[in-house]
Design a protein around this motif. Structure first.
Motif, mmCIF file in Angstrom:
data_model
loop_
_atom_site.group_PDB
_atom_site.id
_atom_site.type_symbol
_atom_site.label_atom_id
_atom_site.label_comp_id
_atom_site.label_asym_id
_atom_site.label_seq_id
_atom_site.Cartn_x
_atom_site.Cartn_y
_atom_site.Cartn_z
ATOM 1 N N THR A 197 13.229 -1.536 0.810
ATOM 2 C CA THR A 197 12.876 -2.784 1.536
ATOM 3 C C THR A 197 13.879 -3.807 1.467
ATOM 4 O OG1 THR A 197 11.721 -3.610 -0.146
ATOM 5 C CG2 THR A 197 10.337 -2.028 1.074
ATOM 6 N N GLY A 198 14.711 -3.724 0.399
ATOM 7 C CA GLY A 198 15.594 -4.912 0.217
ATOM 8 C C GLY A 198 15.048 -6.009 -0.256
ATOM 9 N N ILE A 199 13.501 -5.967 -0.410
ATOM 10 C CA ILE A 199 13.103 -7.219 -1.108
ATOM 11 C C ILE A 199 12.231 -6.861 -2.560
ATOM 12 C CG2 ILE A 199 11.109 -8.956 -0.743
ATOM 13 C CD1 ILE A 199 13.487 -9.587 0.891
ATOM 14 N N GLN A 200 12.146 -7.537 -3.306
ATOM 15 C CA GLN A 200 11.517 -7.363 -4.529
ATOM 16 C C GLN A 200 9.949 -7.349 -4.430
ATOM 17 O OE1 GLN A 200 13.129 -6.942 -7.717
ATOM 18 N NE2 GLN A 200 14.665 -7.152 -6.276
ATOM 19 N N TYR A 201 9.332 -6.859 -5.376
ATOM 20 C CA TYR A 201 7.784 -6.594 -5.195
ATOM 21 C C TYR A 201 7.122 -7.881 -4.920
ATOM 22 C CZ TYR A 201 2.897 -6.092 -7.146
ATOM 23 O OH TYR A 201 1.640 -6.218 -7.401
ATOM 24 N N GLU A 202 6.179 -7.870 -3.942
ATOM 25 C CA GLU A 202 5.269 -9.088 -3.552
ATOM 26 C C GLU A 202 3.902 -8.589 -3.651
ATOM 27 O OE1 GLU A 202 7.021 -10.956 -0.111
ATOM 28 O OE2 GLU A 202 8.807 -11.563 -0.852
ATOM 29 N N SER A 203 3.330 -9.082 -4.420
ATOM 30 C CA SER A 203 1.932 -8.724 -4.410
ATOM 31 C C SER A 203 0.931 -9.514 -3.526
ATOM 32 C CB SER A 203 1.320 -8.980 -5.820
ATOM 33 O OG SER A 203 1.533 -10.496 -6.147
ATOM 34 N N TRP A 204 1.525 -10.316 -2.769
ATOM 35 C CA TRP A 204 0.732 -11.217 -1.847
ATOM 36 C C TRP A 204 0.977 -11.045 -0.085
ATOM 37 C CZ3 TRP A 204 4.758 -12.500 -4.966
ATOM 38 C CH2 TRP A 204 6.033 -12.851 -4.231
ATOM 39 N N HIS A 205 1.916 -10.186 -0.065
ATOM 40 C CA HIS A 205 2.446 -9.926 1.232
ATOM 41 C C HIS A 205 1.897 -8.655 1.944
ATOM 42 C CE1 HIS A 205 6.126 -10.527 4.172
ATOM 43 N NE2 HIS A 205 5.500 -9.542 4.582
ATOM 44 N N PHE A 206 1.222 -9.012 2.956
ATOM 45 C CA PHE A 206 0.458 -7.866 3.849
ATOM 46 C C PHE A 206 1.151 -7.746 5.067
ATOM 47 C CE2 PHE A 206 -2.182 -8.757 0.080
ATOM 48 C CZ PHE A 206 -2.594 -7.428 -0.341
ATOM 49 N N ARG A 207 1.255 -6.691 5.681
ATOM 50 C CA ARG A 207 1.521 -6.407 7.048
ATOM 51 C C ARG A 207 0.640 -5.513 7.803
ATOM 52 N NH1 ARG A 207 6.462 -4.849 10.325
ATOM 53 N NH2 ARG A 207 5.426 -3.682 12.103
ATOM 54 N N TYR A 208 0.503 -5.941 9.041
ATOM 55 C CA TYR A 208 -0.252 -5.140 10.100
ATOM 56 C C TYR A 208 0.302 -3.991 10.541
ATOM 57 C CZ TYR A 208 -3.804 -3.566 13.685
ATOM 58 O OH TYR A 208 -4.432 -2.903 14.428
ATOM 59 N N VAL A 209 -0.209 -2.938 10.599
ATOM 60 C CA VAL A 209 0.764 -1.393 10.993
ATOM 61 C C VAL A 209 -0.326 -0.676 11.957
ATOM 62 C CG1 VAL A 209 2.623 -1.444 9.436
ATOM 63 C CG2 VAL A 209 0.369 -0.192 9.058
ATOM 64 N N GLY A 210 -1.579 -1.006 11.857
ATOM 65 C CA GLY A 210 -2.701 -0.246 12.546
ATOM 66 C C GLY A 210 -3.261 0.881 11.275
ATOM 67 N N VAL A 211 -4.490 0.918 11.772
ATOM 68 C CA VAL A 211 -5.366 1.882 10.940
ATOM 69 C C VAL A 211 -4.620 3.261 10.367
ATOM 70 C CG1 VAL A 211 -7.428 2.932 10.272
ATOM 71 C CG2 VAL A 211 -7.522 0.712 11.224
ATOM 72 N N GLU A 212 -4.163 3.926 11.469
ATOM 73 C CA GLU A 212 -3.762 5.281 11.265
ATOM 74 C C GLU A 212 -2.448 5.199 10.580
ATOM 75 O OE1 GLU A 212 -4.576 8.548 14.552
ATOM 76 O OE2 GLU A 212 -3.396 6.842 15.299
ATOM 77 N N ASN A 213 -1.497 4.579 11.012
ATOM 78 C CA ASN A 213 -0.219 4.161 10.112
ATOM 79 C C ASN A 213 -0.691 3.743 8.558
ATOM 80 O OD1 ASN A 213 1.186 4.881 12.343
ATOM 81 N ND2 ASN A 213 0.920 2.628 13.109
ATOM 82 N N ALA A 214 -1.615 2.833 8.384
ATOM 83 C CA ALA A 214 -1.495 2.327 7.129
ATOM 84 C C ALA A 214 -2.416 3.434 6.224
ATOM 85 C CB ALA A 214 -2.470 1.203 7.359
ATOM 86 N N GLN A 215 -3.301 4.042 6.717
ATOM 87 C CA GLN A 215 -3.927 5.234 5.946
ATOM 88 C C GLN A 215 -2.799 6.065 5.282
ATOM 89 O OE1 GLN A 215 -7.370 6.315 8.321
ATOM 90 N NE2 GLN A 215 -8.363 4.766 7.310
ATOM 91 N N PHE A 216 -1.975 6.622 6.321
ATOM 92 C CA PHE A 216 -0.881 7.571 6.183
ATOM 93 C C PHE A 216 0.085 7.070 4.878
ATOM 94 C CE2 PHE A 216 2.932 9.717 6.285
ATOM 95 C CZ PHE A 216 2.636 11.157 7.028
ATOM 96 N N ILE A 217 0.667 5.746 5.397
ATOM 97 C CA ILE A 217 1.393 4.978 4.171
ATOM 98 C C ILE A 217 0.924 5.006 2.983
ATOM 99 C CG2 ILE A 217 2.738 2.790 4.061
ATOM 100 C CD1 ILE A 217 3.051 2.521 6.742
ATOM 101 N N GLN A 218 -0.485 4.789 2.995
ATOM 102 C CA GLN A 218 -1.124 4.469 1.484
ATOM 103 C C GLN A 218 -1.227 5.833 0.866
ATOM 104 O OE1 GLN A 218 -5.411 3.569 1.354
ATOM 105 N NE2 GLN A 218 -4.799 1.741 0.446
ATOM 106 N N GLN A 219 -1.836 6.870 1.513
ATOM 107 C CA GLN A 219 -2.095 8.135 1.165
ATOM 108 C C GLN A 219 -0.708 8.729 0.461
ATOM 109 O OE1 GLN A 219 -3.052 10.999 4.072
ATOM 110 N NE2 GLN A 219 -2.900 12.759 2.259
ATOM 111 N N TYR A 220 0.535 8.580 1.105
ATOM 112 C CA TYR A 220 1.587 8.975 0.711
ATOM 113 C C TYR A 220 2.553 8.216 -0.145
ATOM 114 C CZ TYR A 220 0.588 13.322 3.412
ATOM 115 O OH TYR A 220 0.088 14.282 3.886
ATOM 116 N N GLY A 221 2.226 6.900 -0.304
ATOM 117 C CA GLY A 221 3.006 6.070 -1.134
ATOM 118 C C GLY A 221 4.236 5.665 -0.892
ATOM 119 N N LEU A 222 4.293 5.387 0.701
ATOM 120 C CA LEU A 222 5.575 4.898 1.402
ATOM 121 C C LEU A 222 5.753 3.688 1.716
ATOM 122 C CD1 LEU A 222 5.240 7.612 4.322
ATOM 123 C CD2 LEU A 222 6.263 7.812 1.928
ATOM 124 N N SER A 223 7.139 2.893 1.823
ATOM 125 C CA SER A 223 7.241 1.768 2.210
ATOM 126 C C SER A 223 7.474 2.021 3.771
ATOM 127 C CB SER A 223 8.357 1.552 1.807
ATOM 128 O OG SER A 223 9.558 2.174 2.105
#
Length: 268
Positions: free
Chosen positions: A222-248
């Motif tokens: 990402t080029g950015i240090q860990y931010e526990s407060w920063h969330f980003r909208y990507v859509g439900v399908e994308n978000a669930q996939f990213i979360q499931q596989y632990g991706l950036s």
């Protein structure tokens, strides 16, 4: 005459034996070559565990494209396209977001209230000019503390994207903490993840189409240090996939590109 006939028969027998032996050797050689080719073929097609995992993920990808408005990638290497107009709408605390995420954001915050958390939206859409001001102020602050300009820039860019490279430019990024955390005099710091409200946000984000944009151990991507407060909208399908596989998000976009799910990026 008998001696001559016997010699001829012996010669024929020896010749036949040699031919059989030659055939056996040839067959054995052919068999060995086939085994070697088969072994080489198996070795060439064998996948590493990492490659197998990647193939598994590619097969499971949702029917989306890097051209989708909610997957526009903005970071220090991919600046925002300033020619694209973003449809902004005002939400809580007079902050602006992309109008298309108002409903999922509102539903998420209503769920947070029911869970007992009052979430404060610290930052959302931010213009390039505003980002420039924040960027410059951070650098000057570190210089005032005694750091060299080079050190000040490096420390600033650990958490603040270069102007034009901030996710806040696209109206899809939200910096959020709860009011109880703020009342202790703390703000946007990694330690916010010690709070139940932050853990609740992380655990429910994908249900509403959001991800924790800058997770731990993904700083290289990402080029950015860990931010526990920063969330980003990507859509439900994308978000669930990213979360499931632990991706950036960067890794997810790269996976979509490998799968050929690409197109010219757009926001409209």
């Amino acid at each position: 005459m008998k001696l001559k006939l016997w010699a001829t028969m012996l010669a024929v027998g020896l010749l036949a034996g040699c031919q059989n032996e030659s055939t056996d050797v040839t067959n054995e050689s052919t068999s060995l070559n086939s085994e070697e080719v088969s072994q080489e073929s198996e070795e060439s097609t064998a996948l590493t565990p990492e490659e197998e995992k990647e193939q598994e993920m590619i097969a499971a990808l949702p029917d989306v494209s890097t051209a989708d408005w909610n997957l526009v990638l903005v970071n220090n290497w991919h600046p925002i396209d300033e020619t694209v107009e973003i449809p902004l709408e005002t939400v809580a605390d007079q902050k602006e977001v992309d109008a298309r995420i108002v409903e999922p954001y509102t539903n998420w915050m209503e769920a947070a209230k029911k869970a007992g958390y009052t979430i404060f939206l610290a930052s959302s859409y931010r213009s390039i000019e505003r980002q420039q001001a924040n960027y410059d102020a951070s650098i000057q602050g570190y210089i005032n503390e005694g750091y060299s300009k080079e050190e000040a820039i490096e420390k600033t860019e650990d958490y603040i994207a270069v102007p034009g490279g901030s996710e806040h430019h696209n109206g899809l990024a939200l910096d959020m903490v709860d009011n109880e955390w703020l009342s202790t005099g703390k703000g946007l710091v990694p330690e916010y993840d010690t709070q139940e409200s932050q853990q609740w946000l992380v655990s429910t984000a994908a249900d509403y189409g959001f991800i924790l944009r800058f997770p731990k151990n993904k700083e290289t991507e990402t080029g950015i240090q860990y931010e526990s407060w920063h969330f980003r909208y990507v859509g439900v399908e994308n978000a669930q996939f990213i979360q499931q596989y632990g991706l950036s998000l960067e890794e997810y976009i790269e996976l979509l590109e490998k799968a050929g799910k690409t197109g010219e990026q757009r926001i409209e």
